[in-house]
Design a protein around this motif. Structure first.
Motif, PDB file in Angstrom:
ATOM      1  N   PRO A  20      -8.987 108.358  61.182  1.00 15.69           N
ATOM      2  CA  PRO A  20      -9.027 108.946  59.833  1.00 15.69           C
ATOM      3  C   PRO A  20      -9.480 107.939  58.767  1.00 15.69           C
ATOM      4  N   ILE A  21      -9.086 106.669  58.932  1.00 16.88           N
ATOM      5  CA  ILE A  21      -9.510 105.638  57.981  1.00 16.88           C
ATOM      6  C   ILE A  21     -11.000 105.373  58.140  1.00 16.88           C
ATOM      7  N   HIS A  43      -5.001 110.032  51.851  1.00 14.54           N
ATOM      8  CA  HIS A  43      -3.566 109.935  51.586  1.00 14.54           C
ATOM      9  C   HIS A  43      -2.898 111.316  51.585  1.00 14.54           C
ATOM     10  N   GLY A  44      -3.609 112.322  51.084  1.00 12.02           N
ATOM     11  CA  GLY A  44      -3.072 113.680  51.133  1.00 12.02           C
ATOM     12  C   GLY A  44      -2.897 114.167  52.564  1.00 12.02           C
ATOM     13  N   ALA A  45      -3.891 113.871  53.407  1.00  9.64           N
ATOM     14  CA  ALA A  45      -3.797 114.259  54.819  1.00  9.64           C
ATOM     15  C   ALA A  45      -2.660 113.519  55.507  1.00  9.64           C
ATOM     16  N   ILE A  46      -2.525 112.234  55.211  1.00 16.35           N
ATOM     17  CA  ILE A  46      -1.434 111.455  55.813  1.00 16.35           C
ATOM     18  C   ILE A  46      -0.091 112.066  55.445  1.00 16.35           C
ATOM     19  N   SER A  47       0.075 112.417  54.187  1.00 13.54           N
ATOM     20  CA  SER A  47       1.353 112.983  53.736  1.00 13.54           C
ATOM     21  C   SER A  47       1.633 114.340  54.357  1.00 13.54           C
ATOM     22  N   SER A  48       0.641 115.211  54.379  1.00 12.98           N
ATOM     23  CA  SER A  48       0.910 116.575  54.842  1.00 12.98           C
ATOM     24  C   SER A  48       0.898 116.710  56.358  1.00 12.98           C
ATOM     25  N   LEU A  49       0.023 115.995  57.051  1.00 14.90           N
ATOM     26  CA  LEU A  49      -0.111 116.185  58.495  1.00 14.90           C
ATOM     27  C   LEU A  49       0.874 115.353  59.312  1.00 14.90           C
ATOM     28  N   SER A  50       1.550 114.408  58.668  1.00 16.60           N
ATOM     29  CA  SER A  50       2.493 113.572  59.409  1.00 16.60           C
ATOM     30  C   SER A  50       3.715 114.357  59.877  1.00 16.60           C
ATOM     31  N   THR A  51       3.972 115.479  59.254  1.00 10.84           N
ATOM     32  CA  THR A  51       5.124 116.292  59.656  1.00 10.84           C
ATOM     33  C   THR A  51       4.751 117.715  60.012  1.00 10.84           C
ATOM     34  N   ASP A  60       1.394 112.726  65.588  1.00  6.97           N
ATOM     35  CA  ASP A  60       1.555 111.329  66.000  1.00  6.97           C
ATOM     36  C   ASP A  60       0.633 110.393  65.223  1.00  6.97           C
ATOM     37  N   VAL A  61      -0.653 110.756  65.116  1.00  6.28           N
ATOM     38  CA  VAL A  61      -1.615 109.892  64.422  1.00  6.28           C
ATOM     39  C   VAL A  61      -1.260 109.776  62.946  1.00  6.28           C
ATOM     40  N   PHE A  62      -1.088 110.903  62.293  1.00  2.00           N
ATOM     41  CA  PHE A  62      -0.834 110.864  60.852  1.00  2.00           C
ATOM     42  C   PHE A  62       0.586 110.380  60.547  1.00  2.00           C
ATOM     43  N   GLY A  63       1.497 110.598  61.469  1.00  2.00           N
ATOM     44  CA  GLY A  63       2.839 110.043  61.311  1.00  2.00           C
ATOM     45  C   GLY A  63       2.819 108.523  61.348  1.00  2.00           C
ATOM     46  N   GLU A  64       2.029 107.957  62.266  1.00  2.00           N
ATOM     47  CA  GLU A  64       1.917 106.499  62.321  1.00  2.00           C
ATOM     48  C   GLU A  64       1.287 105.948  61.053  1.00  2.00           C
ATOM     49  N   LEU A  65       0.242 106.616  60.565  1.00  2.00           N
ATOM     50  CA  LEU A  65      -0.394 106.177  59.319  1.00  2.00           C
ATOM     51  C   LEU A  65       0.577 106.299  58.145  1.00  2.00           C
ATOM     52  N   TYR A  66       1.381 107.344  58.140  1.00  2.00           N
ATOM     53  CA  TYR A  66       2.384 107.546  57.089  1.00  2.00           C
ATOM     54  C   TYR A  66       3.379 106.387  57.086  1.00  2.00           C
ATOM     55  N   ASP A  67       3.883 106.036  58.280  1.00  2.00           N
ATOM     56  CA  ASP A  67       4.852 104.935  58.367  1.00  2.00           C
ATOM     57  C   ASP A  67       4.228 103.618  57.929  1.00  2.00           C
ATOM     58  N   LYS A  68       3.001 103.349  58.361  1.00  2.00           N
ATOM     59  CA  LYS A  68       2.318 102.106  57.966  1.00  2.00           C
ATOM     60  C   LYS A  68       2.079 102.068  56.458  1.00  2.00           C
ATOM     61  N   ARG A  69       1.682 103.204  55.902  1.00  2.00           N
ATOM     62  CA  ARG A  69       1.449 103.253  54.453  1.00  2.00           C
ATOM     63  C   ARG A  69       2.749 102.991  53.708  1.00  2.00           C
ATOM     64  N   ASN A  70       3.827 103.630  54.132  1.00  2.00           N
ATOM     65  CA  ASN A  70       5.113 103.468  53.440  1.00  2.00           C
ATOM     66  C   ASN A  70       5.697 102.079  53.615  1.00  2.00           C
ATOM     67  N   ASN A  71       5.328 101.386  54.691  1.00  2.00           N
ATOM     68  CA  ASN A  71       5.789 100.006  54.896  1.00  2.00           C
ATOM     69  C   ASN A  71       4.840  98.982  54.281  1.00  2.00           C
ATOM     70  N   GLY A  72       3.791  99.460  53.620  1.00  2.00           N
ATOM     71  CA  GLY A  72       2.825  98.566  52.990  1.00  2.00           C
ATOM     72  C   GLY A  72       1.881  97.896  53.968  1.00  2.00           C
ATOM     73  N   LEU A 117     -10.411 115.343  60.935  1.00  2.00           N
ATOM     74  CA  LEU A 117     -11.280 114.219  60.573  1.00  2.00           C
ATOM     75  C   LEU A 117     -12.462 114.703  59.737  1.00  2.00           C
ATOM     76  N   PHE A 118     -13.074 115.806  60.153  1.00  2.00           N
ATOM     77  CA  PHE A 118     -14.203 116.335  59.395  1.00  2.00           C
ATOM     78  C   PHE A 118     -13.767 116.719  57.986  1.00  2.00           C
ATOM     79  N   ASN A 119     -12.628 117.389  57.869  1.00  2.00           N
ATOM     80  CA  ASN A 119     -12.141 117.809  56.551  1.00  2.00           C
ATOM     81  C   ASN A 119     -11.845 116.611  55.657  1.00  2.00           C
ATOM     82  N   ILE A 120     -11.291 115.551  56.230  1.00  2.00           N
ATOM     83  CA  ILE A 120     -11.055 114.329  55.451  1.00  2.00           C
ATOM     84  C   ILE A 120     -12.390 113.784  54.938  1.00  2.00           C
TER      85      ILE A 120
END
Length: 190
Positions: A20-21, A43-51, A60-72, A117-120
């Motif tokens: 996605p990045i 960032h919108g996709a990470i927030s909405s698709l992580s759950t 799984d993919v967007f959840g991992e990105l969500y956790d990494k983003r929230n941990n900086g 990915l295409f929508n992002i």
């Protein structure tokens, strides 16, 4: 085939989680300038698709990105990845495409992930365009090329009718595209 993150190699998982990045940054930098607004769709996709993703791979993919983003860690890891040499977008696209080919997953679930990915990429492209032409030709061409490098036909991800999916995409791009005009010399001047 039933997808399981445990069946994916570490290297393949890193490519999937990075994809996605890869799409967002590739499309955003196509016109030579990455504006903050162009990263908002990612960032919108990470927030909405992580759950609430359509399948476990997406969650799984967007959840991992969500956790990494929230941990900086998200952009720190990205910068580490490109620190020593600029990203070879073609090489990375082909690696992601090879991972798609080797993944043990139901084809519909993989298609849903690729559609995300295409929508992002599409929403990144229209997020900072002119109201009369929201998708810059360089961004459109880059998105198409990135999908070709991944071994995918971008036309497969464009809705064929005037369904609610199209309407939602158009409406979402309009709400993220109400920017004030920039003056010559300002970032984002078109």
């Amino acid at each position: 085939m039933k997808y399981s993150k445990n069946k994916v190699s570490k290297k393949d998982w890193e490519l999937l989680a990075f994809s996605p990045i890869y799409i967002a940054v590739g499309v955003a930098e196509a016109d030579g300038i990455i504006n903050v607004e162009e990263i908002e769709p990612l960032h919108g996709a990470i927030s909405s698709l992580s759950t609430s993703g359509a399948n476990q791979l997406i969650i799984d993919v967007f959840g991992e990105l969500y956790d990494k983003r929230n941990n900086g860690e998200l952009w720190i890891e990205y910068n580490e990845l490109i620190k020593d040499e600029p990203m070879n977008m073609e090489k990375k696209g082909k690696e992601i495409g090879n991972t798609f080919s080797s993944l043990e997953i139901d084809s519909d679930d993989l298609f849903e992930f690729q559609t995300c990915l295409f929508n992002i990429g599409f929403l990144t492209g229209v997020s900072y365009g002119r109201p009369d032409a929201p998708l810059d030709p360089s961004e459109s061409d880059t998105l198409k090329t990135m999908f070709r490098w991944m071994g995918l036909n971008h036309n497969d991800f464009i809705p064929k009718d005037n369904s609610s999916e199209v309407t939602n995409t158009v409406n979402q791009s309009k709400t993220t595209n109400n920017k004030t005009p920039k003056e010559k010399g300002e970032a984002g001047f078109v």
